[in-house]
Every structure is written in C-alpha cells, then in structure tokens.
Enzyme design. Structure first.
Site, PDB file in Angstrom:
ATOM      1  N   VAL A  57      10.879  -7.247   9.356  1.00 30.57           N
ATOM      2  CA  VAL A  57      12.019  -6.342   9.542  1.00 30.57           C
ATOM      3  C   VAL A  57      11.672  -5.380  10.675  1.00 30.57           C
ATOM      4  CG1 VAL A  57      13.481  -4.594   8.457  1.00 30.57           C
ATOM      5  CG2 VAL A  57      12.681  -6.560   7.128  1.00 30.57           C
ATOM      6  N   GLN A  85     -10.386  -2.818   1.924  1.00 31.78           N
ATOM      7  CA  GLN A  85      -9.917  -3.533   3.111  1.00 31.78           C
ATOM      8  C   GLN A  85      -9.931  -2.663   4.365  1.00 31.78           C
ATOM      9  OE1 GLN A  85      -5.964  -4.256   1.236  1.00 31.78           O
ATOM     10  NE2 GLN A  85      -5.142  -3.892   3.269  1.00 31.78           N
ATOM     11  N   SER A  91       4.085   1.141   8.040  1.00 33.64           N
ATOM     12  CA  SER A  91       3.780   2.468   7.494  1.00 33.64           C
ATOM     13  C   SER A  91       3.031   3.305   8.534  1.00 33.64           C
ATOM     14  CB  SER A  91       2.915   2.339   6.240  1.00 33.64           C
ATOM     15  OG  SER A  91       3.547   1.496   5.309  1.00 33.64           O
ATOM     16  N   HIS A 122       8.938   1.180   3.472  1.00 30.35           N
ATOM     17  CA  HIS A 122      10.028   1.168   4.442  1.00 30.35           C
ATOM     18  C   HIS A 122      10.869  -0.083   4.187  1.00 30.35           C
ATOM     19  CE1 HIS A 122       7.518  -1.824   6.370  1.00 30.35           C
ATOM     20  NE2 HIS A 122       6.539  -0.940   6.514  1.00 30.35           N
ATOM     21  N   HIS A 143       9.112  -3.455   3.444  1.00 30.92           N
ATOM     22  CA  HIS A 143       8.676  -3.632   2.053  1.00 30.92           C
ATOM     23  C   HIS A 143       9.884  -3.926   1.152  1.00 30.92           C
ATOM     24  CE1 HIS A 143       5.475  -0.667   3.488  1.00 30.92           C
ATOM     25  NE2 HIS A 143       4.758  -1.705   3.103  1.00 30.92           N
ATOM     26  N   ASP A 183       2.495  -9.450   8.798  1.00 33.47           N
ATOM     27  CA  ASP A 183       1.043  -9.641   8.714  1.00 33.47           C
ATOM     28  C   ASP A 183       0.802 -11.153   8.588  1.00 33.47           C
ATOM     29  OD1 ASP A 183      -0.075  -6.706   8.294  1.00 33.47           O
ATOM     30  OD2 ASP A 183       1.789  -6.897   7.178  1.00 33.47           O
ATOM     31  N   MET A 198       8.694  -2.677  11.740  1.00 34.06           N
ATOM     32  CA  MET A 198       8.467  -1.562  10.816  1.00 34.06           C
ATOM     33  C   MET A 198       7.044  -1.618  10.274  1.00 34.06           C
ATOM     34  SD  MET A 198      11.921  -1.013   8.719  1.00 34.06           S
ATOM     35  CE  MET A 198      13.455  -0.743   9.588  1.00 34.06           C
ATOM     36  N   MET A 254       0.846  -1.205   0.000  1.00 41.81           N
ATOM     37  CA  MET A 254       0.000   0.000   0.000  1.00 41.81           C
ATOM     38  C   MET A 254       0.880   1.253   0.000  1.00 41.81           C
ATOM     39  SD  MET A 254      -3.382  -0.932   2.152  1.00 41.81           S
ATOM     40  CE  MET A 254      -2.698  -0.739   3.768  1.00 41.81           C
ATOM     41  N   GLY A 255       2.170   1.084  -0.305  1.00 43.33           N
ATOM     42  CA  GLY A 255       3.046   2.253  -0.401  1.00 43.33           C
ATOM     43  C   GLY A 255       3.520   2.722   0.969  1.00 43.33           C
TER      44      GLY A 255
HETATM   45  P1  AMP Z   1       1.378  -3.028   3.451  1.00 41.98           P
HETATM   46  O1  AMP Z   1       1.937  -1.956   2.598  1.00 41.98           O
HETATM   47  O2  AMP Z   1       1.326  -2.679   4.922  1.00 41.98           O
HETATM   48  O3  AMP Z   1       0.094  -3.600   2.927  1.00 41.98           O
HETATM   49  O4  AMP Z   1       2.428  -4.227   3.387  1.00 41.98           O
HETATM   50  C1  AMP Z   1       2.808  -4.778   2.149  1.00 41.98           C
HETATM   51  C2  AMP Z   1       3.626  -6.007   2.401  1.00 41.98           C
HETATM   52  O5  AMP Z   1       4.781  -5.684   3.166  1.00 41.98           O
HETATM   53  C3  AMP Z   1       2.857  -7.081   3.196  1.00 41.98           C
HETATM   54  O6  AMP Z   1       3.172  -8.375   2.681  1.00 41.98           O
HETATM   55  C4  AMP Z   1       3.403  -6.906   4.582  1.00 41.98           C
HETATM   56  O7  AMP Z   1       3.329  -8.078   5.380  1.00 41.98           O
HETATM   57  C5  AMP Z   1       4.847  -6.546   4.283  1.00 41.98           C
HETATM   58  N1  AMP Z   1       5.448  -5.852   5.434  1.00 41.98           N
HETATM   59  C6  AMP Z   1       4.967  -4.778   6.097  1.00 41.98           C
HETATM   60  N2  AMP Z   1       5.764  -4.468   7.134  1.00 41.98           N
HETATM   61  C7  AMP Z   1       6.777  -5.370   7.121  1.00 41.98           C
HETATM   62  C8  AMP Z   1       7.927  -5.593   7.946  1.00 41.98           C
HETATM   63  N3  AMP Z   1       8.183  -4.819   8.986  1.00 41.98           N
HETATM   64  N4  AMP Z   1       8.741  -6.615   7.638  1.00 41.98           N
HETATM   65  C9  AMP Z   1       8.490  -7.427   6.570  1.00 41.98           C
HETATM   66  N5  AMP Z   1       7.421  -7.273   5.756  1.00 41.98           N
HETATM   67  C10 AMP Z   1       6.577  -6.256   6.030  1.00 41.98           C
END
Ligand code: AMP
Length: 293
Positions: free
Chosen positions: A187, A72, A197, A45, A48, A161, A195, A41-42
């Site tokens: 991470v 969602q 967003s 960090h 991602h 997640d 980490m 979702m951008g």
């Molecule tokens: P999001 O942008 O929050 O929808 O996350 C996109 C992808 O990045 C999802 O598969 C998340 O599980 C993964 N993600 C988000 N935060 C982390 C993190 N701290 N470490 C590893 N993967 C992450």
C-alpha cells in the site's frame, strides 16, 4: 446507528499473555472458525490495515499481533526509538474489526532461559540478510513462535517486505508448519511512497527525497516494458534516479528472481526490483514486480 453496547462489542479483545491468546483462539477453533494471523510491530498504517481486512474477509477470527521484536534489530538499529502507539493501534484495529490483539511484553515472548532460534533458509542470505546480520533469524524465530501460539490457518504478510515474506514461506514449508502464507500488495501514499512505520522519522525534505525510491522502481518497470532486458541497465537506471535525488547511502539496488531472490542478468520472466537506502538517518526498503512484456 450503533448503540454504545454494540460499539463496545466491536472493539478487539486486547490480551498480553500467551495463555490468554491460546484460550482466545482455542474457543474459535472449537467453534470451527478459521484463524487468520497478522503479525506486526505496531505503529499501524493503511498497509497493516489492508492485511487485517484481508484476514477479516477470509477468516472467522482475525488475530493481530503487536510486538516490537528485539531479536530482529541489530545493536546500532532503531529498536529503542521504534514508535510504540498501542492505544491508537487498537482504535484502528477496532475500525477494521479485528477480533483479538496480542501485545506481549518482551519477557512474555522471551522468558529467561529462552535460547532456541530458527536458522533462516537460504533465501534469507542476500540483501536484507547481508545488510542486517541476524535480522532474519529474529524474524523467523518470532514468527514461528506466533504461528505456534495463534494456531493460525492463514497468515498475512505484505509484499512491501518481499524478502521477509519469502523467508517465512520457506521456513513454514521447511518446518512443516500447517499455515497458509498470503502476501498482499504494497500500500502506497498517493504520491507513490510505500507506507512504512519508519516514514514518520522523515523530515518534510527527506519525505520528498524518499519519493525517488518508488520513482526509480517505476522507471525500471517502464524501461522493461519498453523492451530493456538487461538487469544491469535497469539497476543503473534506478541508481541514476536515486543519485539525482542525492540519495547516496544505498545498501542495494538489484533485479532478482521472484523465488530464489538471486540476481538475474536478463529478464526471462517476471523479476523483482529491490532497493534499500538511507534517506537522512532513516533506512527505507521498497520493491516492484517487473513483468516481462
Ligand atoms: P511491520 O510492522 O513493519 O513489521 O509490518 C508488519 C506487516 O505489515 C508485514 O507483513 C509487512 O510486510 C506489512 N506491511 C508493512 N508496510 C506495508 C505496506 N505499505 N503495504 C502492505 N503491507 C505492509
């Protein structure tokens, strides 16, 4: 040193329409390259970017999607204020050499009349599924659409997640989607905070308070390593660490089976400790794999 020309060719191609995405992956497919997909979702960090690097290492074409998926989010959630930072996201993706970035509009993903959705699998029922009704229906639907658009061979998700990855793996299996799901480690910041967003919503005080979430997960892990087998005791210990940090709005603290995500009562094998809690107005989730020693 890179010449201006080679720098320019290292930037990922940014596309906004399904047609452009299809054309981009089709060319790679014809050339026999494996396609890796990283849905996000951008507000990118290092979490991602670790997925992007994993895709880059395993695939010939890395597609990153940046889409704040409205379906969602619940009506009281943070869809409107969710950070949107596409220009700096593309810079970060250039640095880790993604090939193609798909950043569609809402209308591109959900044109007028679009009304089909995915009923998520049973593993979606508890935890996030209970606290955020409709969340996993939105996630499963958008991810299936992205799988279809990108024709990915491999898709990369974060353990951060945990339940989401389990839902997507089961959905892909149940609906015969020919994609391999890879889950990469969470991470963390050097002090342990996972980490996210959403961390940017935290004030300095809340940021300190939020550390109790990873601390409590590590504490449960240590207790298990010391021989505690009773899940209720581990959950109680985690609750205690959160309470000490004045974290009171707890959605759930649980110790669950890694596959079914059903609560366990005794550690008979590996388990996942899960936490969802609000720090100030920011809802955070984290988890930890506990190995039975
Ligand atoms: P999001 O942008 O929050 O929808 O996350 C996109 C992808 O990045 C999802 O598969 C998340 O599980 C993964 N993600 C988000 N935060 C982390 C993190 N701290 N470490 C590893 N993967 C992450």
């Amino acid at each position: 040193m890179s010449t201006p020309t080679s720098l320019a060719t290292e930037r990922p191609r940014l596309v906004h329409t399904a047609e452009e995405l299809r054309a981009g992956v089709q060319a790679a497919r014809v050339a026999g390259r494996r396609i890796g997909l990283v849905p996000t979702m951008g507000a990118l960090h290092e979490g991602h970017l670790s997925l992007v690097r994993a895709a880059q290492a395993a695939c010939g074409l890395t597609v990153v999607t940046v889409f704040v998926n409205p379906t969602q989010f619940g009506p009281q959630e943070d869809f409107d204020k969710y950070p949107r930072t596409l220009a700096s996201d593309v810079d970060a993706l250039a640095a880790c050499r993604a090939d193609l970035v798909f950043a569609p509009s809402r209308e591109e993903m959900y044109p007028a009349g679009c009304s089909t959705c995915v009923e998520p699998p049973a593993v979606a029922r508890r935890w996030e599924g209970e606290c955020r009704p409709g969340h996993f229906r939105g996630v499963a639907t958008v991810v299936l659409k992205l799988f279809n658009l990108a024709q990915a061979d491999v898709a990369f998700f974060g353990q951060k997640d945990y339940q989401q990855a389990a839902v997507i793996r089961q959905m892909a299996q149940d609906l015969n989607v020919p994609v391999e799901i890879r889950v990469c480690p969470t991470v963390r910041e050097p002090d342990g905070l996972a980490m996210s967003s959403r961390n940017r919503y935290l004030s300095a005080d809340e940021r300190r308070q939020a550390l109790a979430i990873s601390r409590s997960l590590r504490w449960a892990d240590q207790l298990a390593a010391g021989g505690e087998r009773r899940a209720a005791k581990l959950a109680e210990a985690m609750q205690g660490v959160l309470a000490e940090a004045q974290i009171r709005q707890i959605d759930y603290v649980a110790v669950v089976d890694p596959d079914t995500l059903e609560p366990v009562s005794e550690l008979a094998g590996p388990a996942i400790a899960l936490i969802a809690a609000k720090v100030g107005t920011t809802r955070l989730i984290d988890n930890w794999r506990i190995e039975r020693t």
